[in-house]
Enzyme design. Structure first.
Site, PDB file in Angstrom:
ATOM      1  N   ASP A 171      -9.162  -6.374 -14.839  1.00 46.61           N
ATOM      2  CA  ASP A 171      -8.962  -5.013 -15.356  1.00 46.61           C
ATOM      3  C   ASP A 171     -10.323  -4.356 -15.536  1.00 46.61           C
ATOM      4  OD1 ASP A 171      -8.464  -2.679 -16.692  1.00 46.61           O
ATOM      5  OD2 ASP A 171      -7.023  -3.546 -18.094  1.00 46.61           O
ATOM      6  N   HIS A 176     -13.808   0.458 -20.601  1.00 40.37           N
ATOM      7  CA  HIS A 176     -14.066  -0.750 -21.378  1.00 40.37           C
ATOM      8  C   HIS A 176     -15.519  -1.217 -21.300  1.00 40.37           C
ATOM      9  CE1 HIS A 176      -9.851  -1.125 -22.221  1.00 40.37           C
ATOM     10  NE2 HIS A 176      -9.551  -1.142 -20.938  1.00 40.37           N
TER      11      HIS A 176
END
Length: 268
Positions: A171, A176
């Site tokens: 991911d 992030h």
């Protein structure tokens, strides 16, 4: 097409190969220590069942790319995992995915994406603003916090590098890791993957249950608000008569995981 018409949509199949290094990196990313030899040493390795979620992330991504919802505003609302048998140390994970349900929340829709393998079934619930109002069922309500005092309370620090490590498992959404991408998403700084936080909590919960974390058979959790690297979670847990643990986690009084339930044992 209205959102309800996506129900039962076949999202295809995929086979993902993985090795022992992937499983060990995953364990470290969700908080395993160097002394947890059965999670980080190939000679003794047991693969955490939640590792499979990193290999199945393609399924909700396929649905978003197909136009079911705005990928810029939809969020991962909750996760469910049911384990059938242990994952091998390495091998090929054959998966098939389907939109198992679409719930109408009025101003939003919740798309449930189910990924099925011989080892487990995992279900992503994607909350999509602006996709509701198609006349469908509202669906079940989230489980409420138990009214009694928790049986256990503990703290769990999130590592400052955990999000950077976890994204190497698949991911790689920029929010992030990249401060500018996080700000564009409305966050003050890069934040944890919800699935990383959820998996991290299962490790100390396994200790409370007197079990090995790789013996996870059921897991549910709702992502109530974001967690940031370096945050310290306060986790509250309640024992159930069936051996399960209910749990919630908060940061400075702000709930970040709710409606949590975990069960360890031997898959049937």
């Amino acid at each position: 097409m209205n959102s309800g018409e996506w129900r039962s949509r076949d999202l295809g199949t995929r086979t993902e190969a993985y090795g022992e290094t992937d499983a060990i990196l995953y364990a470290l990313a969700v908080g395993a220590k160097a002394t947890d030899l059965e999670l980080v040493f190939e000679e003794k390795l047991k693969v955490l069942p939640t590792f499979a979620l990193t290999r199945a992330q393609w399924a909700p991504d396929v649905l978003g790319s197909a136009g079911a919802f705005d990928t810029g505003t939809a969020v991962h609302g909750s996760q469910r995992l049911r384990v059938r048998k242990p994952l091998p140390r390495s091998g090929d994970l054959e998966m098939k995915a389907v939109v198992s349900e679409v719930w109408d929340k009025g101003g939003a829709a919740v798309f449930e994406v189910a990924v099925d393998t011989e080892y487990l079934e995992a279900t992503w619930s994607i909350f999509a603003p602006g996709c509701g109002g198609f006349g469908g069922d509202r669906g079940p309500s989230a489980a409420r916090r138990p009214e009694r005092e928790p049986d256990h309370v503990f703290t769990l620090p999130m590592g400052t590098e955990q999000a950077a490590l976890y994204r190497l498992l698949g991911d790689r959404h920029h929010m992030h890791i990249d401060p500018e991408a996080a700000k564009a998403a409305g966050m003050p700084r890069p934040f944890m993957h919800g699935l990383c936080t959820l998996a991290a909590v299962t490790l100390p919960l396994a200790d409370l249950a007197g079990s090995h974390p790789a013996d996870l058979v059921e897991l549910d959790g709702r992502f109530a608000s974001p967690v940031f690297p370096g945050d310290v979670l306060q986790v509250e847990a309640w024992r159930e008569s069936d051996g399960a643990l209910l749990f919630e986690a908060s940061v400075d009084g702000r709930t970040v995981l709710s409606a949590g339930r975990v069960l360890f044992g031997s898959p049937e």
